[in-house]
Design a protein around this motif. Structure first.
Motif, PDB file in Angstrom:
ATOM      1  N   SER B 158       0.776  -1.205   0.205  1.00  0.00           N
ATOM      2  CA  SER B 158      -0.038   0.062   0.019  1.00  0.00           C
ATOM      3  C   SER B 158       0.817   1.043  -0.077  1.00  0.00           C
ATOM      4  CB  SER B 158      -0.973   0.067   1.153  1.00  0.00           C
ATOM      5  OG  SER B 158      -0.423  -0.414   2.364  1.00  0.00           O
ATOM      6  N   ALA B 159       2.013   1.240  -0.364  1.00  0.00           N
ATOM      7  CA  ALA B 159       2.925   2.512  -0.599  1.00  0.00           C
ATOM      8  C   ALA B 159       2.659   2.853  -2.011  1.00  0.00           C
ATOM      9  CB  ALA B 159       4.404   2.010  -0.683  1.00  0.00           C
ATOM     10  N   VAL B 160       2.505   4.481  -1.800  1.00  0.00           N
ATOM     11  CA  VAL B 160       2.088   5.071  -3.198  1.00  0.00           C
ATOM     12  C   VAL B 160       3.088   6.309  -3.496  1.00  0.00           C
ATOM     13  CG1 VAL B 160       0.077   6.651  -4.080  1.00  0.00           C
ATOM     14  CG2 VAL B 160      -0.326   4.507  -2.468  1.00  0.00           C
ATOM     15  N   GLU B 161       3.207   6.506  -4.761  1.00  0.00           N
ATOM     16  CA  GLU B 161       4.097   7.624  -4.910  1.00  0.00           C
ATOM     17  C   GLU B 161       3.676   9.023  -4.191  1.00  0.00           C
ATOM     18  OE1 GLU B 161       4.096   7.991  -9.464  1.00  0.00           O
ATOM     19  OE2 GLU B 161       5.070   9.872  -9.239  1.00  0.00           O
ATOM     20  N   GLY B 162       4.715   9.666  -3.730  1.00  0.00           N
ATOM     21  CA  GLY B 162       4.637  10.632  -3.089  1.00  0.00           C
ATOM     22  C   GLY B 162       4.519  10.512  -1.380  1.00  0.00           C
ATOM     23  N   ALA B 254       8.942  -1.675  -2.068  1.00  0.00           N
ATOM     24  CA  ALA B 254       9.092  -1.364  -3.230  1.00  0.00           C
ATOM     25  C   ALA B 254       8.341  -2.348  -4.215  1.00  0.00           C
ATOM     26  CB  ALA B 254      10.458  -1.320  -3.410  1.00  0.00           C
ATOM     27  N   GLN B 255       8.877  -3.625  -3.967  1.00  0.00           N
ATOM     28  CA  GLN B 255       8.449  -4.784  -4.785  1.00  0.00           C
ATOM     29  C   GLN B 255       6.876  -5.009  -4.615  1.00  0.00           C
ATOM     30  OE1 GLN B 255      10.354  -8.464  -4.046  1.00  0.00           O
ATOM     31  NE2 GLN B 255       9.617  -9.195  -6.062  1.00  0.00           N
ATOM     32  N   ALA B 256       6.420  -5.065  -3.400  1.00  0.00           N
ATOM     33  CA  ALA B 256       5.058  -5.397  -3.137  1.00  0.00           C
ATOM     34  C   ALA B 256       3.915  -3.868  -3.815  1.00  0.00           C
ATOM     35  CB  ALA B 256       4.499  -5.505  -1.767  1.00  0.00           C
ATOM     36  N   SER B 257       4.466  -2.847  -3.564  1.00  0.00           N
ATOM     37  CA  SER B 257       3.817  -1.790  -4.140  1.00  0.00           C
ATOM     38  C   SER B 257       4.246  -1.279  -5.654  1.00  0.00           C
ATOM     39  CB  SER B 257       4.084  -0.554  -3.288  1.00  0.00           C
ATOM     40  OG  SER B 257       3.540  -0.739  -1.904  1.00  0.00           O
ATOM     41  N   GLN B 258       5.242  -2.129  -6.203  1.00  0.00           N
ATOM     42  CA  GLN B 258       5.616  -1.577  -7.557  1.00  0.00           C
ATOM     43  C   GLN B 258       5.721  -0.177  -7.473  1.00  0.00           C
ATOM     44  OE1 GLN B 258       5.993  -3.581 -10.452  1.00  0.00           O
ATOM     45  NE2 GLN B 258       6.404  -4.611  -8.690  1.00  0.00           N
ATOM     46  N   VAL B 259       6.639   0.360  -6.608  1.00  0.00           N
ATOM     47  CA  VAL B 259       7.179   2.140  -6.594  1.00  0.00           C
ATOM     48  C   VAL B 259       8.720   1.772  -6.412  1.00  0.00           C
ATOM     49  CG1 VAL B 259       4.980   2.892  -5.638  1.00  0.00           C
ATOM     50  CG2 VAL B 259       6.766   1.800  -4.054  1.00  0.00           C
ATOM     51  N   ALA B 260       9.464   3.013  -6.531  1.00  0.00           N
ATOM     52  CA  ALA B 260      10.687   3.048  -5.792  1.00  0.00           C
ATOM     53  C   ALA B 260      10.753   3.741  -4.561  1.00  0.00           C
ATOM     54  CB  ALA B 260      11.531   3.861  -7.164  1.00  0.00           C
ATOM     55  N   VAL B 261      11.814   3.001  -3.933  1.00  0.00           N
ATOM     56  CA  VAL B 261      11.907   3.957  -2.474  1.00  0.00           C
ATOM     57  C   VAL B 261      13.360   4.472  -2.499  1.00  0.00           C
ATOM     58  CG1 VAL B 261      11.487   3.779  -0.124  1.00  0.00           C
ATOM     59  CG2 VAL B 261      10.208   2.316  -1.477  1.00  0.00           C
ATOM     60  N   LEU B 262      13.368   5.769  -2.085  1.00  0.00           N
ATOM     61  CA  LEU B 262      14.400   6.449  -2.106  1.00  0.00           C
ATOM     62  C   LEU B 262      14.714   6.651  -0.446  1.00  0.00           C
ATOM     63  CD1 LEU B 262      16.727   8.522  -3.428  1.00  0.00           C
ATOM     64  CD2 LEU B 262      15.274  10.190  -2.589  1.00  0.00           C
ATOM     65  N   ILE B 263      16.078   6.278  -0.045  1.00  0.00           N
ATOM     66  CA  ILE B 263      16.567   6.337   1.125  1.00  0.00           C
ATOM     67  C   ILE B 263      17.671   7.439   1.352  1.00  0.00           C
ATOM     68  CG2 ILE B 263      17.929   5.293   3.212  1.00  0.00           C
ATOM     69  CD1 ILE B 263      16.716   2.562   2.179  1.00  0.00           C
ATOM     70  N   LYS B 264      17.562   8.316   2.344  1.00  0.00           N
ATOM     71  CA  LYS B 264      18.583   9.332   2.372  1.00  0.00           C
ATOM     72  C   LYS B 264      19.476   9.179   3.195  1.00  0.00           C
ATOM     73  CE  LYS B 264      15.260  13.040   1.034  1.00  0.00           C
ATOM     74  NZ  LYS B 264      14.221  14.083   1.693  1.00  0.00           N
ATOM     75  N   GLU B 265      20.851   8.909   3.089  1.00  0.00           N
ATOM     76  CA  GLU B 265      21.689   8.435   3.954  1.00  0.00           C
ATOM     77  C   GLU B 265      21.928   9.553   5.082  1.00  0.00           C
ATOM     78  OE1 GLU B 265      25.464   6.152   1.502  1.00  0.00           O
ATOM     79  OE2 GLU B 265      25.785   8.242   2.522  1.00  0.00           O
ATOM     80  N   SER B 266      21.702  10.965   4.765  1.00  0.00           N
ATOM     81  CA  SER B 266      21.943  11.767   5.672  1.00  0.00           C
ATOM     82  C   SER B 266      20.786  11.923   6.979  1.00  0.00           C
ATOM     83  CB  SER B 266      21.731  13.313   5.080  1.00  0.00           C
ATOM     84  OG  SER B 266      20.386  13.484   4.600  1.00  0.00           O
ATOM     85  N   ALA B 267      19.773  11.307   6.549  1.00  0.00           N
ATOM     86  CA  ALA B 267      18.571  11.004   7.490  1.00  0.00           C
ATOM     87  C   ALA B 267      19.033   9.753   8.379  1.00  0.00           C
ATOM     88  CB  ALA B 267      17.294  10.615   6.903  1.00  0.00           C
ATOM     89  N   LEU B 268      19.692   8.883   7.823  1.00  0.00           N
ATOM     90  CA  LEU B 268      20.151   7.737   8.783  1.00  0.00           C
ATOM     91  C   LEU B 268      21.405   8.362   9.695  1.00  0.00           C
ATOM     92  CD1 LEU B 268      20.524   4.505   6.655  1.00  0.00           C
ATOM     93  CD2 LEU B 268      19.180   4.848   8.732  1.00  0.00           C
ATOM     94  N   LEU B 269      22.099   8.976   9.144  1.00  0.00           N
ATOM     95  CA  LEU B 269      23.500   9.582   9.958  1.00  0.00           C
ATOM     96  C   LEU B 269      22.789  10.349  11.166  1.00  0.00           C
ATOM     97  CD1 LEU B 269      26.648  10.382   7.931  1.00  0.00           C
ATOM     98  CD2 LEU B 269      26.194   8.733  10.159  1.00  0.00           C
ATOM     99  N   MET B 330      11.521   8.677   0.642  1.00  0.00           N
ATOM    100  CA  MET B 330      10.427   9.264   0.157  1.00  0.00           C
ATOM    101  C   MET B 330      10.047   7.922  -0.952  1.00  0.00           C
ATOM    102  SD  MET B 330      11.473  12.376  -2.192  1.00  0.00           S
ATOM    103  CE  MET B 330      12.132  13.230  -0.946  1.00  0.00           C
ATOM    104  N   VAL B 331       8.896   8.136  -1.537  1.00  0.00           N
ATOM    105  CA  VAL B 331       8.516   7.063  -2.472  1.00  0.00           C
ATOM    106  C   VAL B 331       8.192   7.579  -3.715  1.00  0.00           C
ATOM    107  CG1 VAL B 331       6.593   5.238  -2.855  1.00  0.00           C
ATOM    108  CG2 VAL B 331       7.093   5.605  -0.514  1.00  0.00           C
ATOM    109  N   THR B 332       8.611   7.068  -4.822  1.00  0.00           N
ATOM    110  CA  THR B 332       8.556   7.816  -6.155  1.00  0.00           C
ATOM    111  C   THR B 332       8.137   6.848  -7.009  1.00  0.00           C
ATOM    112  OG1 THR B 332      10.936   7.205  -6.750  1.00  0.00           O
ATOM    113  CG2 THR B 332      10.661   9.289  -5.463  1.00  0.00           C
ATOM    114  N   ALA B 333       7.977   7.133  -8.331  1.00  0.00           N
ATOM    115  CA  ALA B 333       7.677   6.146  -9.377  1.00  0.00           C
ATOM    116  C   ALA B 333       8.904   5.596  -9.715  1.00  0.00           C
ATOM    117  CB  ALA B 333       7.290   7.153 -10.565  1.00  0.00           C
ATOM    118  N   GLY B 334       8.643   4.317 -10.194  1.00  0.00           N
ATOM    119  CA  GLY B 334       9.723   3.491 -10.486  1.00  0.00           C
ATOM    120  C   GLY B 334       9.921   2.222  -9.934  1.00  0.00           C
ATOM    121  N   GLN B 335      11.174   1.759  -9.435  1.00  0.00           N
ATOM    122  CA  GLN B 335      11.196   0.188  -8.982  1.00  0.00           C
ATOM    123  C   GLN B 335      12.347   0.297  -8.232  1.00  0.00           C
ATOM    124  OE1 GLN B 335      11.137  -2.870 -11.845  1.00  0.00           O
ATOM    125  NE2 GLN B 335       8.870  -3.153 -11.320  1.00  0.00           N
TER     126      GLN B 335
END
Lengths: 360, 360
Positions: B158-162, B254-269, B330-335
């Protein structure tokens, strides 16, 4: 879980079990692949839960046919639902594997699917783990069922003085299957509870092929008595499945209900005689006694054993034919399990020493 | 089951867990001791189920403190309920023991009871079996929870772009705990995923005692995020618990929702910096990169990771302090899963190779 594990789960469990799960979408709106599965029992129903583990070298021989193992892993759990009068809803599978063997997994999944389809019980989730120990295969199934909220679930504590004791199936049959399987592997001594193997040797020599086949079938592919459990809902009081040997099983009822339970040897022998009249007719006294010991102490039968008020007699007699149901004894005041010996017309039961199988 | 097993279950499980079960009599009208336990979710509620196995030598060191093991066996399952936004109802325990060690059982039962009480999750049934393999200890818990029927259960699909991607806790902390524990036993090489141990040696030398303690605590006694899961019910979309390493976990969404997910390294640090400002402030570039690898690929954290619409931002920020919640990407279009590197102001994420832990 990591990628290989996901591939494995998809190929052998998620995909083959998919259609069965899809046909249960109302009761199982979310199945394999998320953190949790979601289950919706029907409105006004209570959920029933049971869990049982099969461990290699303890509950089955490592070389057992994987189809049979898949069948049995779910069968022993469905049998607990049957003994509670519950209808299957689904199950989870926790599989610990020492190695990845696609052929083994294929056949295991096959046997599991066959019984899941037979009892309309979808796989709703699971966990596959690697164990580092060769031979460390173990299988834990947790099964879910339902019954109308008013159904008691046949608790062991509900036997009452004056109840009849009923049994289903052929107590001891799976034990003979185990002895045959052990014999084949040269392992008779490791499972025999009776020290004297001479009787077994004679019995085995005269044992018809039909008995051998049914005994091994009972051991490897027991039939959970789901239909009978549902039909007993308004008839039985305390009920359990005969997994630890009849005397040990019945002792649970006696203890939980604070009653004495009397088992009639003649009823047990009659049941065996009805199933295999020619063979039983030929047995000598020693052999019959050996068979009775087997019936009282041999586990793994997964038949039902229950108490019922005499008012249920007529209804139970109508069920008895199709379900191999028979009256085994009675519930009286007192404590413990008592045995009325063969041919003893008087009522002088003797206390029965509990001899059922122990792991530890 | 036989007599010794019954004694054992009574002493270490039925009796100590009795009061907790008794206080749940409405939801669990029949508990340990019958063929099935009975569960009554509240009216209008859906049942949630999850099962997880811990195997000796795979999921824990054989010499782990039994209290911790008891805690963790239930914690990892409760964490699945948390990731589904479900409230605990009860659990079953399937325990395979190579030997009967009363002291071990006492402490194991103790840790298990402590977390069961913390989350009001009674033991409703189980199965204890003997395994013939030394070191063959394994523990399968199946946990049950409930949520109002309208609650989605946060499916991974149930992840959605945006959507924003949020994470909770300190991803990678349990991995550091595992490396410390392995190091202590001279087993660093068997668990290190990064071939270069020089960075680890330097990091470890400068690691404050507070970090070491929290890391080992995270590994051995993870805190299931049940409360947070309940508070997310109307806020999160797709949610899971971080058990396989952040990149692998997010890849499932990402796979189950057919989306791309972007992870920001800075947020982790930043999350690590907020928790341990002095220590993280002293790390050099290599050490920070090592820590990021740890956060992305190290498993066993049991924090929550979820997507949510931007409309949930305000509410989530209010939860963020008490629950160590932070925006991770964030969740974006893509895979697939993508990584935005530290200090890279442009949006040129690179595909992330999945490196999470695999058993097989």
């Amino acid at each position: 879980m990591a990628s290989l594990e996901f591939d494995l789960i998809d190929r052998y469990f998620k995909e083959p079990f998919g259609p069965l799960l899809a046909s249960h979408a109302t009761r199982v709106p979310l199945g394999i692949g998320d953190d949790c599965a979601m289950l919706n029992p029907d409105p006004g129903h209570t959920l029933f839960v049971s869990t049982d583990t099969l461990v290699s070298g303890v509950h089955f021989y490592p070389d057992v046919a994987p189809q049979d193992l898949g069948w049995k892993a779910l069968a022993v759990n469905l049998s607990d639902l049957a003994a509670s009068g519950a209808e299957p809803l689904g199950f989870t599978l926790a599989l610990s594997l020492p190695a990845l063997d696609p052929a083994w997994l294929h056949h295991f999944s096959d046997g599991l699917l066959r019984i899941a389809q037979t009892h309309r019980c979808p796989l709703v989730g699971g966990d596959t783990t690697k164990t580092n120990l060769p031979g460390g295969l173990s299988i834990t199934v947790t099964v879910f069922g339902q019954a109308p909220a008013l159904h008691s679930g046949f608790p062991r504590s509900s036997a009452v003085e004056g109840h009849r004791l009923w049994a289903q199936g052929l107590p001891g049959l799976a034990r003979i299957g185990l002895l045959l399987e052990a014999d084949q592997r040269g392992l008779y001594d490791t499972v025999a509870m009776q020290p004297d193997s001479a009787v077994w040797t004679a019995l085995k020599a005269g044992m018809p092929q039909a008995v051998r086949l049914r005994a091994c079938q009972q051991l490897n592919c027991p039939q959970p008595q789901i239909q009978l459990g549902l039909q007993l809902r308004n008839l039985a009081a305390a009920c359990l499945d005969t997994s630890d040997g009849l005397s040990g099983d019945v002792a649970h009822i006696a203890q939980a209900s604070q009653v004495a339970v009397l088992i009639k040897e003649s009823a047990l022998l009659d049941a065996w005689h009805r199933a295999f009249p020619e063979w039983i007719g030929q047995l000598n006294l020693n052999e019959r006694q050996w068979l009775l010991d087997c019936a009282l102490t041999g586990g793994d039968d997964y038949g039902l054993c229950f108490t019922a008020a005499p008012t249920a007699d007529v209804a139970l007699r109508q069920l008895s034919g199709p379900h191999a149901l028979f009256e085994l004894g009675m519930v009286t005041a007192g404590q413990g399990v008592w045995l009325q010996s063969q041919g003893d017309a008087s009522l002088n039961p003797v206390p029965l020493v509990k001899r059922s199988y122990t792991h530890f």
